[in-house]
Design a protein around this motif. Structure first.
Motif, PDB file in Angstrom:
ATOM      1  N   ASN A 112       0.812  -1.215   0.000  1.00  0.00           N
ATOM      2  CA  ASN A 112       0.000   0.000   0.000  1.00  0.00           C
ATOM      3  C   ASN A 112       0.844   1.263   0.000  1.00  0.00           C
ATOM      4  O   ASN A 112       0.340   2.352   0.292  1.00  0.00           O
ATOM      5  N   GLY A 113       2.129   1.126  -0.287  1.00  0.00           N
ATOM      6  CA  GLY A 113       3.000   2.292  -0.383  1.00  0.00           C
ATOM      7  C   GLY A 113       3.382   2.906   0.948  1.00  0.00           C
ATOM      8  O   GLY A 113       3.727   4.078   1.017  1.00  0.00           O
ATOM      9  N   ILE A 114       3.323   2.116   2.006  1.00  0.00           N
ATOM     10  CA  ILE A 114       3.640   2.588   3.350  1.00  0.00           C
ATOM     11  C   ILE A 114       4.929   1.909   3.798  1.00  0.00           C
ATOM     12  O   ILE A 114       5.145   0.728   3.520  1.00  0.00           O
ATOM     13  N   ALA A 147      -0.453   8.320   5.488  1.00  0.00           N
ATOM     14  CA  ALA A 147      -1.009   7.197   4.727  1.00  0.00           C
ATOM     15  C   ALA A 147      -1.392   6.046   5.652  1.00  0.00           C
ATOM     16  O   ALA A 147      -2.442   5.414   5.471  1.00  0.00           O
ATOM     17  N   LEU A 148      -0.567   5.775   6.652  1.00  0.00           N
ATOM     18  CA  LEU A 148      -0.876   4.688   7.582  1.00  0.00           C
ATOM     19  C   LEU A 148      -2.036   5.072   8.496  1.00  0.00           C
ATOM     20  O   LEU A 148      -2.882   4.246   8.794  1.00  0.00           O
ATOM     21  N   HIS A 149      -2.096   6.308   8.932  1.00  0.00           N
ATOM     22  CA  HIS A 149      -3.245   6.757   9.729  1.00  0.00           C
ATOM     23  C   HIS A 149      -4.543   6.540   8.948  1.00  0.00           C
ATOM     24  O   HIS A 149      -5.526   6.038   9.493  1.00  0.00           O
ATOM     25  N   LEU A 150      -4.523   6.879   7.673  1.00  0.00           N
ATOM     26  CA  LEU A 150      -5.710   6.701   6.835  1.00  0.00           C
ATOM     27  C   LEU A 150      -6.049   5.228   6.675  1.00  0.00           C
ATOM     28  O   LEU A 150      -7.213   4.833   6.772  1.00  0.00           O
ATOM     29  N   LYS A 151      -5.031   4.379   6.445  1.00  0.00           N
ATOM     30  CA  LYS A 151      -5.271   2.945   6.301  1.00  0.00           C
ATOM     31  C   LYS A 151      -5.869   2.357   7.574  1.00  0.00           C
ATOM     32  O   LYS A 151      -6.769   1.525   7.510  1.00  0.00           O
ATOM     33  N   LEU A 152      -5.396   2.796   8.726  1.00  0.00           N
ATOM     34  CA  LEU A 152      -5.936   2.303   9.993  1.00  0.00           C
ATOM     35  C   LEU A 152      -7.407   2.690  10.147  1.00  0.00           C
ATOM     36  O   LEU A 152      -8.205   1.930  10.686  1.00  0.00           O
TER      37      LEU A 152
END
Length: 82
Positions: free
Chosen positions: A19-21, A50-55
């Motif tokens: 996911n590009g993280i 990006a990781l905050h959004l994925k979470l």
């Protein structure tokens, strides 16, 4: 939607990379998850946007619920999950 508890370190690193993280966040995320008995306050962790959004959108903390928790004198924690 997979839960954080479904991942071990290598599989979470692969998921983040796909996911590009940065995969280096995987260890920090899993440590925070297990240190807090299965919850993650991502806003308090130094993670990228990006990781905050994925979470928030793709990873739930867990799919099971904790029915009982026992902590021994040596710090071992046992969880009964359903």
């Amino acid at each position: 939607m997979p839960a954080i508890s479904d991942f071990d370190l290598p599989s979470l690193q692969r998921e983040l990379t796909a996911n590009g993280i940065k995969p280096s966040h995987a260890g920090r995320l899993l440590r925070a998850f297990y240190d807090s008995a299965g919850t993650v306050n991502a806003q308090q962790l130094p993670l990228g946007k990006a990781l905050h959004l994925k979470l928030q959108t793709d990873l739930s903390p867990r799919q099971s619920t904790i029915v009982a928790r026992q902590e021994s004198a040596d710090g071992t924690i046992k969880l009964l999950c359903k």
